[in-house]
Design an enzyme around this catalytic site. Structure first.
Site, PDB file in Angstrom:
ATOM      1  N   LYS A 263     -20.809  34.433  62.963  1.00  0.00           N
ATOM      2  CA  LYS A 263     -20.021  33.853  64.045  1.00  0.00           C
ATOM      3  C   LYS A 263     -18.639  34.510  64.035  1.00  0.00           C
ATOM      4  O   LYS A 263     -18.042  34.688  62.961  1.00  0.00           O
ATOM      5  CB  LYS A 263     -19.880  32.343  63.829  1.00  0.00           C
ATOM      6  CG  LYS A 263     -21.204  31.592  63.935  1.00  0.00           C
ATOM      7  CD  LYS A 263     -21.695  31.536  65.367  1.00  0.00           C
ATOM      8  CE  LYS A 263     -22.974  30.725  65.477  1.00  0.00           C
ATOM      9  NZ  LYS A 263     -23.447  30.633  66.870  1.00  0.00           N
TER      10      LYS A 263
ATOM     11  N   GLU B 175     -23.562  38.687  70.666  1.00  0.00           N
ATOM     12  CA  GLU B 175     -24.109  37.562  71.417  1.00  0.00           C
ATOM     13  C   GLU B 175     -22.990  36.823  72.149  1.00  0.00           C
ATOM     14  O   GLU B 175     -21.970  36.486  71.560  1.00  0.00           O
ATOM     15  CB  GLU B 175     -24.815  36.639  70.412  1.00  0.00           C
ATOM     16  CG  GLU B 175     -25.624  35.516  71.034  1.00  0.00           C
ATOM     17  CD  GLU B 175     -26.375  34.720  69.951  1.00  0.00           C
ATOM     18  OE1 GLU B 175     -26.670  35.265  68.874  1.00  0.00           O
ATOM     19  OE2 GLU B 175     -26.654  33.540  70.207  1.00  0.00           O
TER      20      GLU B 175
ATOM     21  N   ASP C 211     -26.785  34.236  75.412  1.00  0.00           N
ATOM     22  CA  ASP C 211     -27.282  32.952  74.904  1.00  0.00           C
ATOM     23  C   ASP C 211     -26.915  31.895  75.955  1.00  0.00           C
ATOM     24  O   ASP C 211     -27.679  31.671  76.906  1.00  0.00           O
ATOM     25  CB  ASP C 211     -26.651  32.677  73.524  1.00  0.00           C
ATOM     26  CG  ASP C 211     -27.006  31.320  72.933  1.00  0.00           C
ATOM     27  OD1 ASP C 211     -27.730  30.553  73.586  1.00  0.00           O
ATOM     28  OD2 ASP C 211     -26.548  31.009  71.810  1.00  0.00           O
TER      29      ASP C 211
ATOM     30  N   LYS D 216     -26.492  37.142  61.094  1.00  0.00           N
ATOM     31  CA  LYS D 216     -25.666  36.937  62.288  1.00  0.00           C
ATOM     32  C   LYS D 216     -24.398  36.217  61.855  1.00  0.00           C
ATOM     33  O   LYS D 216     -24.458  35.179  61.190  1.00  0.00           O
ATOM     34  CB  LYS D 216     -26.456  36.104  63.291  1.00  0.00           C
ATOM     35  CG  LYS D 216     -25.642  35.381  64.341  1.00  0.00           C
ATOM     36  CD  LYS D 216     -26.570  34.821  65.421  1.00  0.00           C
ATOM     37  CE  LYS D 216     -26.078  33.493  65.959  1.00  0.00           C
ATOM     38  NZ  LYS D 216     -27.007  32.956  66.983  1.00  0.00           N
TER      39      LYS D 216
ATOM     40  N   GLY E 269     -31.759  29.130  67.703  1.00  0.00           N
ATOM     41  CA  GLY E 269     -31.890  27.780  67.177  1.00  0.00           C
ATOM     42  C   GLY E 269     -30.581  27.034  67.246  1.00  0.00           C
ATOM     43  O   GLY E 269     -29.539  27.591  67.611  1.00  0.00           O
TER      44      GLY E 269
ATOM     45  N   LYS F 282     -33.474  30.353  73.682  1.00  0.00           N
ATOM     46  CA  LYS F 282     -33.331  29.092  72.940  1.00  0.00           C
ATOM     47  C   LYS F 282     -34.044  28.020  73.738  1.00  0.00           C
ATOM     48  O   LYS F 282     -33.619  27.660  74.841  1.00  0.00           O
ATOM     49  CB  LYS F 282     -31.839  28.793  72.788  1.00  0.00           C
ATOM     50  CG  LYS F 282     -31.511  27.747  71.760  1.00  0.00           C
ATOM     51  CD  LYS F 282     -30.015  27.597  71.572  1.00  0.00           C
ATOM     52  CE  LYS F 282     -29.386  28.733  70.774  1.00  0.00           C
ATOM     53  NZ  LYS F 282     -27.960  28.487  70.474  1.00  0.00           N
TER      54      LYS F 282
ATOM     55  N   SER G 180     -27.998  32.629  60.391  1.00  0.00           N
ATOM     56  CA  SER G 180     -26.753  32.549  61.147  1.00  0.00           C
ATOM     57  C   SER G 180     -25.676  31.980  60.227  1.00  0.00           C
ATOM     58  O   SER G 180     -25.844  30.896  59.666  1.00  0.00           O
ATOM     59  CB  SER G 180     -26.970  31.646  62.370  1.00  0.00           C
ATOM     60  OG  SER G 180     -25.768  31.437  63.066  1.00  0.00           O
TER      61      SER G 180
ATOM     62  N   ASP H  26     -21.935  36.732  66.887  1.00  0.00           N
ATOM     63  CA  ASP H  26     -22.075  35.735  67.957  1.00  0.00           C
ATOM     64  C   ASP H  26     -20.707  35.128  68.234  1.00  0.00           C
ATOM     65  O   ASP H  26     -20.125  34.471  67.370  1.00  0.00           O
ATOM     66  CB  ASP H  26     -23.076  34.645  67.535  1.00  0.00           C
ATOM     67  CG  ASP H  26     -23.369  33.641  68.645  1.00  0.00           C
ATOM     68  OD1 ASP H  26     -22.746  33.744  69.730  1.00  0.00           O
ATOM     69  OD2 ASP H  26     -24.224  32.758  68.436  1.00  0.00           O
TER      70      ASP H  26
END
Ligand code: OSB
Ligand code: MG
Length: 384
Positions: free
Chosen positions: A174, A224, A249, A172, A301, A273, A146, A199
């Site tokens: 952000k 996400e 999420d 992934k 995570g 998660k 991530s 995400d």
């Protein structure tokens, strides 16, 4: 299985510097704060769990002082002296206290670790024993990395290249409003075959649906949590407008939330998660729902220390976890973790579950002490 009786529980609040700040749509974090739960059984075995909290109430609302209060005053006293024949009894023992999922998940994780060690089982095999028939642990999990919001496209491409060189097979990124289409386009142009996902950590609003359709051309694994952290209904309206799968999420906090999300067509993938859903008992229930619905899932995570990551990895090794999980190698997060050995990325972007009983790693007490001292010296912590 042998039961355990809980004799004592010690709490350690640890502050551990990240190698690099982690920036999401709601801000940047420079350090991991974790509340570590050390549980000793009457037989003298020690189990460890991690409350996945953060410095300030961003992703989740639980902070270190909240977790200390909720555990110290309520959750820990409810378990002291109690005999546990099955770790899935823990949620019922704590049912009269509501909310605080990240906090209770850490306590439950310590019970799971102690119970697995008492029965000389890897935690992953203990989880598998409560999964549907035939669901044995694979002993390893496919993982990704991530990547936080970077200061520029060039910096983003450079970090991605470094992670690919390290062996990660899924990235992934952000995103947030104003940092989305261009970054996806640039990354896709540089890496046409990369397993890529985004995400948003809830930064978009329902009226951004048309804007988000621009992401459809980039062949993303998923997007996400585009909309509000506590919304399911609007995700159900968004998903049919996108070709890209929506992964939830933040807004799936219970098995019931997932059933509702499935009912209204709000998702095509689940980020499971463990902290967010309040622990591994709820994870097992959610796992069963995913199997039944044929819903793809992976384990999320929160930049955990080795204690939290080891438990997440044990769960991610279950066979219906069929997309790469957010569990990276130790050197993605910390110069020095509080446990040994470090997690090292293996071939094909995998992490291997340690062979030992329980979470299978050794907590280094002097490092926990040092991180606890660092917390005491730095609190109250100023947001950067
Ligand atoms: O949204 O998945 C998230 C970290 C902190 C809070 C929320 C999230 C994350 C991550 C980190 O993406 C993933 C990891 O632990 O490697
Ligand atoms: Mg997320």
């Amino acid at each position: 299985m042998k039961a355990i009786t809980i004799q004592s529980i010690n709490l350690h609040t640890a502050l551990l510097p990240y190698l690099a700040p982690f920036e999401t749509s709601f801000g940047a974090e420079t350090d991991k704060v974790a509340l570590l739960v050390e549980l000793t059984t009457e037989a003298g075995l020690v189990g460890w769990g991690e409350c996945s909290i953060e410095l300030w109430p961003g992703y989740g609302y639980e902070t270190a002082l909240m977790a200390q209060h909720i555990l110290g005053e309520f959750l820990v006293p409810a378990l002291l002296g109690v005999e546990i024949r099955d770790p899935r009894e823990v949620p019922a023992l704590l049912r009269r206290f509501r909310g605080n999922h990240h906090t209770r998940a850490g306590l439950e994780a310590a019970v799971w670790d102690a119970f697995a060690k008492t029965n000389d089982l890897r935690l992953t095999d203990l989880f598998a024993s409560y999964a549907p028939p035939g669901h044995e642990s694979q002993g390893a999990a496919v993982v990704g990395v991530s990547i936080g919001i970077q200061p520029s496209l060039e910096a983003t491409l450079a970090v991605i290249q470094r992670r690919l060189d390290e062996g990660y097979g899924r990235v992934k990124l952000k995103i947030k409003r104003g940092w989305d289409i261009d970054v996806a386009r640039a990354v896709r142009a540089a890496h046409p075959d990369l397993l890529l996902m985004l995400d948003a950590n809830s930064d978009y609003r329902p009226q951004d649906a048309k804007h988000l359709t621009q992401l459809d051309e980039f062949n993303l694994l998923m997007i996400e949590q585009p909309l509000s952290h506590d919304d399911i209904y609007e995700h159900g309206r968004l998903q049919p407008q996108l070709q890209t799968r929506v992964c939830l999420d933040e807004s799936v906090k219970t098995a019931g939330d997932l059933r509702l999300a499935l009912q209204v067509g709000a998702l095509g993938v689940l980020n499971l998660k463990p902290a967010r859903v309040g622990g591994f008992s709820e994870c097992l229930e959610i796992y069963g729902i995913c199997v039944e619905a044929g819903l793809p899932l992976w384990v999320g995570g929160m930049l955990e220390t080795g204690v939290g990551r080891a438990a997440n990895l044990a769960f991610a090794a279950l066979p219906a976890v069929n997309l790469p999980s957010d569990i990276s190698a130790t050197n993605r997060y910390f110069a020095e973790d509080i446990s040994e050995p470090p997690f090292v990325l293996g071939a094909d972007s995998t992490l291997t579950v340690p062979a030992g009983a329980g979470i299978g790693i050794e907590v280094q007490r002097e490092r926990v002490e040092a991180a606890a001292a660092r917390w005491r010296e730095n609190y109250p912590y100023k947001r950067s």
